[in-house]
Design an enzyme around this catalytic site. Structure first.
Site, PDB file in Angstrom:
ATOM      1  N   ASN A   9       8.752   5.334   1.174  1.00  0.00           N
ATOM      2  CA  ASN A   9       7.361   5.081   0.776  1.00  0.00           C
ATOM      3  C   ASN A   9       6.469   6.121   1.444  1.00  0.00           C
ATOM      4  OD1 ASN A   9       4.820   4.069   0.268  1.00  0.00           O
ATOM      5  ND2 ASN A   9       5.040   2.247   1.573  1.00  0.00           N
ATOM      6  N   TRP A  10       5.998   7.086   0.648  1.00  0.00           N
ATOM      7  CA  TRP A  10       5.214   8.190   1.217  1.00  0.00           C
ATOM      8  C   TRP A  10       3.770   7.783   1.536  1.00  0.00           C
ATOM      9  CZ3 TRP A  10       6.514  13.271  -1.949  1.00  0.00           C
ATOM     10  CH2 TRP A  10       7.908  13.458  -1.926  1.00  0.00           C
ATOM     11  N   LYS A  11       3.355   6.647   1.024  1.00  0.00           N
ATOM     12  CA  LYS A  11       1.965   6.163   1.202  1.00  0.00           C
ATOM     13  C   LYS A  11       0.964   7.254   0.775  1.00  0.00           C
ATOM     14  CE  LYS A  11       3.666   3.283   4.901  1.00  0.00           C
ATOM     15  NZ  LYS A  11       3.364   2.454   6.040  1.00  0.00           N
ATOM     16  N   HIS A  98       3.121  -4.808  -0.738  1.00  0.00           N
ATOM     17  CA  HIS A  98       3.148  -4.171   0.582  1.00  0.00           C
ATOM     18  C   HIS A  98       2.019  -4.734   1.445  1.00  0.00           C
ATOM     19  CE1 HIS A  98       3.051  -1.159   3.733  1.00  0.00           C
ATOM     20  NE2 HIS A  98       4.259  -0.787   3.334  1.00  0.00           N
ATOM     21  N   GLU A 100       0.078  -3.415   3.456  1.00  0.00           N
ATOM     22  CA  GLU A 100      -1.171  -2.627   3.446  1.00  0.00           C
ATOM     23  C   GLU A 100      -2.010  -2.956   2.208  1.00  0.00           C
ATOM     24  OE1 GLU A 100       0.648   1.219   3.988  1.00  0.00           O
ATOM     25  OE2 GLU A 100       1.256   0.614   6.006  1.00  0.00           O
ATOM     26  N   GLU A 170       9.449  -6.770   5.535  1.00  0.00           N
ATOM     27  CA  GLU A 170       8.728  -5.818   6.371  1.00  0.00           C
ATOM     28  C   GLU A 170       7.805  -6.568   7.327  1.00  0.00           C
ATOM     29  OE1 GLU A 170       8.704  -1.700   4.362  1.00  0.00           O
ATOM     30  OE2 GLU A 170       6.819  -2.701   3.947  1.00  0.00           O
ATOM     31  N   GLY A 237       8.944   4.178   5.727  1.00  0.00           N
ATOM     32  CA  GLY A 237       7.630   4.816   5.646  1.00  0.00           C
ATOM     33  C   GLY A 237       7.666   6.178   6.322  1.00  0.00           C
ATOM     34  N   GLY A 238       7.188   6.235   7.560  1.00  0.00           N
ATOM     35  CA  GLY A 238       7.041   7.498   8.296  1.00  0.00           C
ATOM     36  C   GLY A 238       8.262   8.406   8.231  1.00  0.00           C
TER      37      GLY A 238
HETATM   38  C1  PEP Z   1       6.402   0.816   5.142  1.00  0.00           C
HETATM   39  O1  PEP Z   1       5.197   0.908   5.221  1.00  0.00           O
HETATM   40  O2  PEP Z   1       6.941   0.431   4.085  1.00  0.00           O
HETATM   41  C2  PEP Z   1       7.182   1.149   6.334  1.00  0.00           C
HETATM   42  C3  PEP Z   1       8.336   0.577   6.498  1.00  0.00           C
HETATM   43  O3  PEP Z   1       6.600   2.023   7.215  1.00  0.00           O
HETATM   44  P1  PEP Z   1       7.233   2.621   8.568  1.00  0.00           P
HETATM   45  O4  PEP Z   1       8.674   2.956   8.285  1.00  0.00           O
HETATM   46  O5  PEP Z   1       6.428   3.846   8.871  1.00  0.00           O
HETATM   47  O6  PEP Z   1       7.104   1.556   9.606  1.00  0.00           O
END
Ligand code: PEP
Length: 256
Positions: A9-11, A98, A100, A170, A237-238
């Protein structure tokens, strides 16, 4: 046995040139790595989805996901992107629910149910996120919270629709914080989710449903998370913004 899936997930990150660099990096890394049997998905920002579909057009290894779809099918909804548009641009998956989106855009169960319906009508496969926040974890109510999130949405779908869903657990306290749920903490929730899916539908559905873990998953902890029996891969994510980290996580899934 369920196949492993790793989704990035590049956001809201990267400009177009950077997005191309990352896609090319992922493409090259996958060609050099031996990871048969792992479903690989990337979810770039919506404006890059067509570019991503072009880059990966001749590969069957990387599928494209949107990060959201409109609750509406079409019409006067300025700024919105419909599930049908996303499908027509080459998306096979969409991330919905998600945390967010839930916290920053007030997406509640009613909105999410509409989005799920639109996605499924357009044959997008939802990666549906659930998870408790820190207070809910500390209060010991986390299983109840996750169960309610599933009861309000996924468990309302008919079986023939629900069986298209991939669940991503998550925990909000682990997203982007560097703090990961321990494999045991994640497994406890995944095992419970599988039991609830069985109660809501049946055991075949529970056995088949992919359940991903997300929350600061990285090369150093992916293998032990994916080794747990009910964790079928990760939503990343990151660490999905660096081709070399993303591929290490995919390799960990390949070995699990
Ligand atoms: C996400 O937002 O889906 C996620 C898992 O982020 P991160 O890996 O950066 O915690």
């Amino acid at each position: 046995m369920r196949a492993k899936i790793v989704a990035g997930n590049w956001k809201q990150n990267l400009n177009l040139n950077e997005a191309y660099d990352l896609m090319e990096g992922i493409d090259k890394a996958i060609k050099n790595a031996d990871v048969p049997g792992v479903g690989i998905v990337i979810a770039p920002p919506a404006v890059y989805l067509s570019a991503a579909a072009d880059v990966f057009e001749f590969t069957t290894t990387v599928a494209i996901a949107a990060q959201d779809n409109s609750r509406y099918a079409s019409g006067a909804h300025t700024g919105e992107i419909s599930a049908e548009m996303l499908a027509s641009c080459g998306c096979d998956y969409v991330i919905l629910g998600h945390s967010e989106r839930r916290s920053q855009f007030q997406e509640n169960a009613e909105i999410l149910n509409e989005k799920l319906e639109r996605a499924l009508e357009s044959r997008l496969r939802p990666i549906f996120c659930v998870g408790e926040d820190l207070e809910e974890r500390r209060s010991g109510k986390y299983l109840e919270v996750v169960k309610t999130q599933l009861q309000e949405t996924l468990f309302k779908l008919p079986r023939g629709a629900a069986d298209k869903i991939i669940i991503a657990y998550e925990p909000v306290w682990a997203i982007g914080t560097g703090e990961t749920a321990s494999p045991e903490q994640a497994q406890e929730v995944h095992e419970s989710m599988r039991m609830w899916v069985k109660e809501a539908f049946d055991s075949e559905m529970a056995e088949k449903m992919p359940m991903l873990y997300g929350g600061s998953c990285k090369p150093s902890n992916a293998a032990e998370l994916f080794a747990k029996p009910d964790i079928d891969g990760g939503l990343i994510g990151g660490a999905s913004l660096k081709a070399e980290d993303f591929i290490e996580i995919i390799k960990a899934a390949g070995k699990a």
